[in-house]
Design a protein around this motif. Structure first.
Motif, PDB file in Angstrom:
ATOM      1  N   UNK A   4     -57.512  -1.851  87.037  1.00 38.23           N
ATOM      2  CA  UNK A   4     -56.776  -2.088  85.808  1.00 38.23           C
ATOM      3  C   UNK A   4     -57.763  -2.487  84.723  1.00 38.23           C
ATOM      4  N   UNK A   5     -57.640  -1.845  83.565  1.00 37.81           N
ATOM      5  CA  UNK A   5     -58.396  -2.257  82.381  1.00 37.81           C
ATOM      6  C   UNK A   5     -57.441  -2.911  81.405  1.00 37.81           C
ATOM      7  N   UNK A   6     -57.798  -4.099  80.943  1.00 36.26           N
ATOM      8  CA  UNK A   6     -57.045  -4.831  79.925  1.00 36.26           C
ATOM      9  C   UNK A   6     -57.901  -4.848  78.667  1.00 36.26           C
ATOM     10  N   UNK A   7     -57.424  -4.193  77.619  1.00 37.92           N
ATOM     11  CA  UNK A   7     -58.232  -4.067  76.413  1.00 37.92           C
ATOM     12  C   UNK A   7     -57.512  -4.504  75.158  1.00 37.92           C
ATOM     13  N   UNK A   8     -58.289  -5.042  74.239  1.00 39.50           N
ATOM     14  CA  UNK A   8     -57.783  -5.396  72.919  1.00 39.50           C
ATOM     15  C   UNK A   8     -58.785  -4.913  71.874  1.00 39.50           C
ATOM     16  N   UNK A   9     -58.267  -4.629  70.697  1.00 42.12           N
ATOM     17  CA  UNK A   9     -59.121  -4.223  69.584  1.00 42.12           C
ATOM     18  C   UNK A   9     -58.486  -4.612  68.267  1.00 42.12           C
ATOM     19  N   UNK A  10     -59.324  -4.811  67.268  1.00 37.54           N
ATOM     20  CA  UNK A  10     -58.844  -5.316  65.993  1.00 37.54           C
ATOM     21  C   UNK A  10     -58.223  -4.276  65.079  1.00 37.54           C
ATOM     22  N   UNK A  11     -58.601  -3.024  65.231  1.00 38.83           N
ATOM     23  CA  UNK A  11     -58.066  -2.007  64.318  1.00 38.83           C
ATOM     24  C   UNK A  11     -56.967  -1.198  65.009  1.00 38.83           C
ATOM     25  N   UNK A  12     -56.463  -0.208  64.306  1.00 41.60           N
ATOM     26  CA  UNK A  12     -55.390   0.596  64.893  1.00 41.60           C
ATOM     27  C   UNK A  12     -55.758   2.083  64.925  1.00 41.60           C
TER      28      UNK A  12
END
Length: 193
Positions: free
Chosen positions: A125-133
């Motif tokens: 499982x990869x859990x990812x977050x990022x600031x842009x869309x």
């Protein structure tokens, strides 16, 4: 069932860390034995492409804190990676750990020996977050993780990602993110029906 959670963000108690904790809590609720590793706290050197692992048939010759991580990477039944996107890719800490898995490539393709030594079919499982869309925000991460999970003999893996998450801890204000991560952790270790 053994679950290895790799926290790839240098920001402790940030969004990736909170997501990983929620997923590990979900796995623990299903009876899994969980271990969390903070990659930013390890003294890791980058891969030198020195071919030492080729000469040793799959043993990295660089002696640092990656050495104790090889065995858990091989024996975990589930591998979770949490990393934000920095400059459209995984963090340097996460990528360095993945690069140092070159010995697994040697084992799999040159030495023809199994990488996985787990008791159950492996999942990830990869859990990812990022600031842009941007629509391409997680594309680079997906390509790198596909290579990593292939080499590590984790054939079944998924991604849970969230864009427009920038400030430390902001993921806690997302309407479903932490619940989604916990559910993903539960689902990851739930016995097949």
């Amino acid at each position: 069932m053994k679950v290895l959670g790799l926290m790839g963000s240098p920001r402790l108690r940030g969004n990736s860390d909170l997501l990983l904790d929620a997923a590990l809590a979900g796995a623990e609720a299903q009876g899994a034995e969980c271990r969390k590793v903070l990659l930013s706290k390890l003294d890791l050197a980058p891969c030198r492409h020195c071919d030492g692992c080729t000469r040793t048939q799959g043993t990295c010759v660089v002696q640092d804190e990656m050495q104790p991580l090889y065995e858990p990477l091989r024996t975990a039944d589930r591998i979770l990676i949490a990393s934000p996107v920095f400059f459209m890719s995984l963090t340097a800490q996460t990528k360095m750990m993945i690069d140092r898995c070159q010995p697994f490539w040697v084992m799999k393709y040159l030495a023809k020996t199994p990488v996985a030594q787990s008791e159950h079919p492996r999942k990830g499982l990869y859990l990812g977050v990022g600031g842009c869309d941007f629509s391409t925000l997680f594309d680079s991460a997906r390509l790198i993780l596909r290579s990593f999970f292939t080499i590590a003999e984790v054939p079944d893996w998924e991604m849970l990602t969230f864009d427009r998450v920038e400030q430390r801890g902001e993921i806690a204000d997302h309407p479903t993110a932490l619940r989604d991560a916990e559910a993903a952790g539960r689902r990851l270790v739930r016995p097949a029906e």
